[in-house]
Design a protein around this motif. Structure first.
Motif, PDB file in Angstrom:
ATOM      1  N   VAL A   1       0.827  -1.140  -0.033  1.00  0.00           N
ATOM      2  CA  VAL A   1       0.096   0.163  -0.157  1.00  0.00           C
ATOM      3  C   VAL A   1       0.943   1.250  -0.019  1.00  0.00           C
ATOM      4  O   VAL A   1       1.832   1.097   0.902  1.00  0.00           O
ATOM      5  CB  VAL A   1      -0.866  -0.081   1.134  1.00  0.00           C
ATOM      6  N   ALA A   2       0.462   2.261  -0.829  1.00  0.00           N
ATOM      7  CA  ALA A   2       1.173   3.459  -0.796  1.00  0.00           C
ATOM      8  C   ALA A   2      -0.084   4.458  -0.104  1.00  0.00           C
ATOM      9  O   ALA A   2      -0.911   4.450  -0.444  1.00  0.00           O
ATOM     10  CB  ALA A   2       1.586   3.996  -2.002  1.00  0.00           C
ATOM     11  N   ILE A   3       0.653   5.228   0.838  1.00  0.00           N
ATOM     12  CA  ILE A   3      -0.454   6.229   1.355  1.00  0.00           C
ATOM     13  C   ILE A   3       0.102   7.967   1.024  1.00  0.00           C
ATOM     14  O   ILE A   3       1.327   8.147   1.316  1.00  0.00           O
ATOM     15  CB  ILE A   3      -0.294   6.167   2.926  1.00  0.00           C
ATOM     16  N   LEU A   4      -0.926   8.535   0.391  1.00  0.00           N
ATOM     17  CA  LEU A   4      -0.637   9.803   0.042  1.00  0.00           C
ATOM     18  C   LEU A   4      -1.575  10.783   1.047  1.00  0.00           C
ATOM     19  O   LEU A   4      -2.581  10.459   1.562  1.00  0.00           O
ATOM     20  CB  LEU A   4      -0.955  10.176  -1.178  1.00  0.00           C
TER      21      LEU A   4
ATOM     22  N   ALA B   1      -0.683  -4.664  11.080  1.00  0.00           N
ATOM     23  CA  ALA B   1      -1.676  -5.441  10.799  1.00  0.00           C
ATOM     24  C   ALA B   1      -1.018  -6.115   9.705  1.00  0.00           C
ATOM     25  O   ALA B   1      -1.579  -7.262   9.237  1.00  0.00           O
ATOM     26  CB  ALA B   1      -3.026  -5.164  10.228  1.00  0.00           C
ATOM     27  N   GLY B   2       0.121  -6.288   9.374  1.00  0.00           N
ATOM     28  CA  GLY B   2       0.979  -7.079   8.581  1.00  0.00           C
ATOM     29  C   GLY B   2       1.359  -6.514   6.999  1.00  0.00           C
ATOM     30  O   GLY B   2       1.670  -6.949   6.181  1.00  0.00           O
ATOM     31  N   PHE B   3       0.706  -5.270   6.848  1.00  0.00           N
ATOM     32  CA  PHE B   3       0.589  -4.870   5.526  1.00  0.00           C
ATOM     33  C   PHE B   3       2.007  -4.113   5.287  1.00  0.00           C
ATOM     34  O   PHE B   3       2.730  -3.511   6.188  1.00  0.00           O
ATOM     35  CB  PHE B   3      -0.490  -4.001   5.081  1.00  0.00           C
ATOM     36  N   LYS B   4       2.428  -3.924   3.952  1.00  0.00           N
ATOM     37  CA  LYS B   4       3.595  -3.300   3.811  1.00  0.00           C
ATOM     38  C   LYS B   4       3.310  -2.023   2.980  1.00  0.00           C
ATOM     39  O   LYS B   4       2.642  -2.214   2.059  1.00  0.00           O
ATOM     40  CB  LYS B   4       4.507  -4.093   2.895  1.00  0.00           C
ATOM     41  N   ILE B   5       4.009  -0.811   3.670  1.00  0.00           N
ATOM     42  CA  ILE B   5       3.747   0.545   2.982  1.00  0.00           C
ATOM     43  C   ILE B   5       5.011   0.862   2.006  1.00  0.00           C
ATOM     44  O   ILE B   5       6.081   0.633   2.506  1.00  0.00           O
ATOM     45  CB  ILE B   5       3.851   1.437   4.209  1.00  0.00           C
ATOM     46  N   VAL B   6       4.649   0.956   0.945  1.00  0.00           N
ATOM     47  CA  VAL B   6       5.832   1.112  -0.175  1.00  0.00           C
ATOM     48  C   VAL B   6       5.553   2.324  -1.005  1.00  0.00           C
ATOM     49  O   VAL B   6       4.518   3.166  -0.824  1.00  0.00           O
ATOM     50  CB  VAL B   6       5.715  -0.156  -1.227  1.00  0.00           C
ATOM     51  N   PRO B   7       6.640   2.703  -1.791  1.00  0.00           N
ATOM     52  CA  PRO B   7       6.379   3.927  -2.776  1.00  0.00           C
ATOM     53  C   PRO B   7       5.313   3.789  -3.552  1.00  0.00           C
ATOM     54  O   PRO B   7       4.899   2.717  -3.919  1.00  0.00           O
ATOM     55  CB  PRO B   7       7.609   4.201  -3.371  1.00  0.00           C
ATOM     56  N   VAL B   8       4.519   4.854  -4.146  1.00  0.00           N
ATOM     57  CA  VAL B   8       3.526   4.839  -5.160  1.00  0.00           C
ATOM     58  C   VAL B   8       3.898   3.838  -6.330  1.00  0.00           C
ATOM     59  O   VAL B   8       2.970   2.850  -6.599  1.00  0.00           O
ATOM     60  CB  VAL B   8       3.135   6.080  -5.614  1.00  0.00           C
ATOM     61  N   GLU B   9       5.192   3.821  -6.973  1.00  0.00           N
ATOM     62  CA  GLU B   9       5.318   3.100  -8.186  1.00  0.00           C
ATOM     63  C   GLU B   9       5.287   1.526  -7.756  1.00  0.00           C
ATOM     64  O   GLU B   9       5.194   0.686  -8.751  1.00  0.00           O
ATOM     65  CB  GLU B   9       6.661   3.481  -8.712  1.00  0.00           C
ATOM     66  N   ASP B  10       5.621   1.226  -6.576  1.00  0.00           N
ATOM     67  CA  ASP B  10       5.583  -0.321  -6.143  1.00  0.00           C
ATOM     68  C   ASP B  10       4.111  -0.741  -5.459  1.00  0.00           C
ATOM     69  O   ASP B  10       4.158  -2.060  -5.198  1.00  0.00           O
ATOM     70  CB  ASP B  10       6.614  -0.659  -5.331  1.00  0.00           C
ATOM     71  N   ALA B  11       3.232   0.067  -5.263  1.00  0.00           N
ATOM     72  CA  ALA B  11       2.192  -0.211  -4.469  1.00  0.00           C
ATOM     73  C   ALA B  11       1.004  -0.895  -5.489  1.00  0.00           C
ATOM     74  O   ALA B  11       0.880  -0.568  -6.585  1.00  0.00           O
ATOM     75  CB  ALA B  11       1.189   0.962  -3.814  1.00  0.00           C
ATOM     76  N   GLU B  12       0.209  -2.025  -4.821  1.00  0.00           N
ATOM     77  CA  GLU B  12      -0.832  -2.631  -5.437  1.00  0.00           C
ATOM     78  C   GLU B  12      -1.915  -1.552  -5.460  1.00  0.00           C
ATOM     79  O   GLU B  12      -2.843  -1.548  -6.475  1.00  0.00           O
ATOM     80  CB  GLU B  12      -1.082  -3.845  -4.785  1.00  0.00           C
ATOM     81  N   VAL B  13      -2.065  -0.860  -4.149  1.00  0.00           N
ATOM     82  CA  VAL B  13      -3.111   0.207  -4.254  1.00  0.00           C
ATOM     83  C   VAL B  13      -2.597   1.447  -3.514  1.00  0.00           C
ATOM     84  O   VAL B  13      -1.732   1.341  -2.768  1.00  0.00           O
ATOM     85  CB  VAL B  13      -4.310  -0.305  -3.183  1.00  0.00           C
ATOM     86  N   VAL B  14      -2.960   2.615  -4.059  1.00  0.00           N
ATOM     87  CA  VAL B  14      -2.614   3.937  -3.543  1.00  0.00           C
ATOM     88  C   VAL B  14      -3.558   4.455  -2.785  1.00  0.00           C
ATOM     89  O   VAL B  14      -5.123   4.779  -3.509  1.00  0.00           O
ATOM     90  CB  VAL B  14      -1.981   4.895  -4.586  1.00  0.00           C
ATOM     91  N   VAL B  15      -3.620   4.970  -1.552  1.00  0.00           N
ATOM     92  CA  VAL B  15      -4.666   5.794  -0.588  1.00  0.00           C
ATOM     93  C   VAL B  15      -4.286   7.084  -0.653  1.00  0.00           C
ATOM     94  O   VAL B  15      -3.194   7.329   0.002  1.00  0.00           O
ATOM     95  CB  VAL B  15      -4.803   4.712   0.520  1.00  0.00           C
TER      96      VAL B  15
END
Length: 492
Positions: free
Chosen positions: A304-307, A321-335
């Protein structure tokens, strides 16, 4: 002319009228209850005895107190028995012809000093008063159902009402243990004039596809902290009653915001009137509350990427909860945490279909805003993320102010316009909405909490999106923000 109220007449002993009669009798006044015929009178007696009996069963009254209350009520089928009453209040159906005919008869029967009151919830008190020879002695006294329990009474004065009479009637309401508010004669008075347009607006937004019925109900209950969602409340009030009140408001104002929503007209025409017919916006088996229970399960997204600002807490909860926060270009979803539409942001990303807007409403709801580019699976994945953080997701379209604020801000704007018109003060408007609707705060208390500038800016955004004149900020709100005023309580 100073009035002394010791004997009160109540015409119409349905649920509301019987409750009004009980309220007066509880306060020690003598009550004369009038119905059209023996069968209706027997039903009225049943309403009275049933209500008092339930209070005894719940320990709120003793048997002796119950007997005293019922002993103060005299039941009759003759209006002539009201000849010596100090005040007579009617609670007959909301049909102007019925009320005017009744007031003509009461004007003939009652002593010249008697005050005649109508319990109308939205009709013109002035029009009712005009059919009598004593328009200065006619007021509105609008109780709320159930009358023995609800504390609010709207006391309505007209241009013809004798000076001081409205306050005397308000004093009578205080004798009953009520909290009266005194207002001018405008269709809907305070509560219905603010409540019904909000409910009608919810129906308009439902028709526009902004969000689902259950989503809107959940957003307003959990996100705005209201006792019920708008569609559950419409079903409780009765869609026919709501349609009639909106029609009365529109007839007076000719404002588009008071025109009944087409879906409201369709449901009424189909005989789907809400709880009393077993179906309206909700069915009898579905009160809309199940939608607020987040289902079990996790999101299908792993990265997930968070903006946006204020995303740290949301991100920390996801990480925990076990989710991985990643950069926008690598995220499956962007919030994108945002209080405004996010389509322009989406258009700048390499994968705009992966972006969803997220607006945190209160402490329990997150509005999940899909743009025209958002992939359905992405929106569903974000809904799962929201549940992981302990919030209830409300899917909606990417529109100005999303759901909660799109409904809340116009309601607050209407309250400002009501205050600006001079026929009710801010404190009375707040009291009316808290006591009449069970709201946690009145509109001006809410304005102070949110900030006048925030609400002004939100209304500007709504007006820019929908181009409806009623969404433009009230002139007074614009002036107060320009002057740097932070609270209506700061006004002289």
């Amino acid at each position: 002319m100073t009035s002394t109220f010791e004997t009160v007449g109540v015409v119409g002993l349905g649920t509301m009228g019987a409750g009004i009669a009980e309220s007066f009798a509880r306060a020690g006044l003598g009550v004369i209850g009038v119905e059209a015929g023996p069968e209706a009178l027997a039903r009225g007696r049943g309403h009275l005895e049933g209500s008092v009996g339930r209070a005894v069963a719940k320990g709120r009254l003793t048997e002796a107190e119950s007997a005293e209350i019922l002993g103060r009520v005299t039941l009759t089928t003759s209006l002539e028995d009201l000849a010596d009453a100090d005040l007579v209040i009617e609670a007959v159906p909301e049909v102007m012809e019925f009320k005017r005919a009744l007031f003509t008869d009461l004007d003939r029967v009652c002593k010249p000093s008697a005050v005649l009151a109508t319990n109308t919830s939205s009709l013109s008190v002035t029009a009712i008063a005009a059919c009598t020879t004593r328009p200065g002695r006619v007021v509105g006294m609008h109780f709320f159902n159930p009358a023995p329990v609800m504390r609010l009474v709207e006391v309505i004065h007209t241009l013809l009402t004798e000076e001081g009479l409205a306050e005397e009637v308000a004093g009578l309401a205080r004798r009953l243990g009520k909290s009266p508010v005194t207002v001018g004669d405008r269709a809907g008075f305070v509560v219905n004039r603010l409540l019904l347009p909000y409910l009608n607006h919810a129906a308009v937004l439902l028709e526009s596809g902004l969000a689902t019925r259950d989503g809107i109900d959940t957003a307003m209950r959990l996100g705005a902290g209201l006792p019920m969602g708008p569609f559950a409340l419409l079903d409780l009030i009765g869609l026919d009653t709501s349609y009639e009140v909106m029609s009365v408001l529109f007839q007076e104002s000719r404002d588009r915001r008071h025109a009944p929503a087409p879906i409201l007209r369709e449901l009424v025409s189909a005989g789907l009137l809400g709880r009393k017919t077993g179906g309206g916006f909700h069915t009898a088996a579905d009160d809309g509350r199940d939608a607020a229970r987040p289902p079990a399960g996790k999101s299908s997204a792993g990265t997930v990427a968070i903006l946006g600002e204020d995303g740290d807490d949301f991100g920390d909860r996801l990480t925990g909860a076990g989710f991985k926060i990643v950069p926008v270009e690598d995220a499956e979803v962007v919030v994108a945490l945002s209080s405004t539409p996010v389509i322009e942001l989406a258009a700048t990303l390499p994968h705009p279909e992966r972006l969803v807007g997220l607006h945190l409403a209160g402490d329990r709801v997150a509005e999940v805003a899909s743009t025209v580019l958002t992939a359905p699976g992405v929106a569903q994945a974000v809904e799962g993320l929201v549940r992981v953080t302990g919030r209830v997701p409300v899917p909606c379209r990417d529109r100005a102010e999303f759901v909660v604020d799109a409904l809340l801000y116009p309601y607050l704007n209407d309250a400002v316009r009501m205050y600006e018109s001079g026929y009710a003060c801010a404190d009375d408007i707040d009291t009316a909405m808290r006591l009449g609707c069970g709201y946690p705060a009145g509109p001006f208390e809410t304005l102070d909490r949110l900030g006048l500038e925030t609400v002004r800016d939100g209304l500007r955004a709504l007006y820019a999106e929908y181009r409806e004149p009623y969404l433009a900020p009230a002139p007074l709100l614009e002036r107060l923000v320009a002057a740097g005023v932070r609270s209506f309580r700061d006004l002289p």
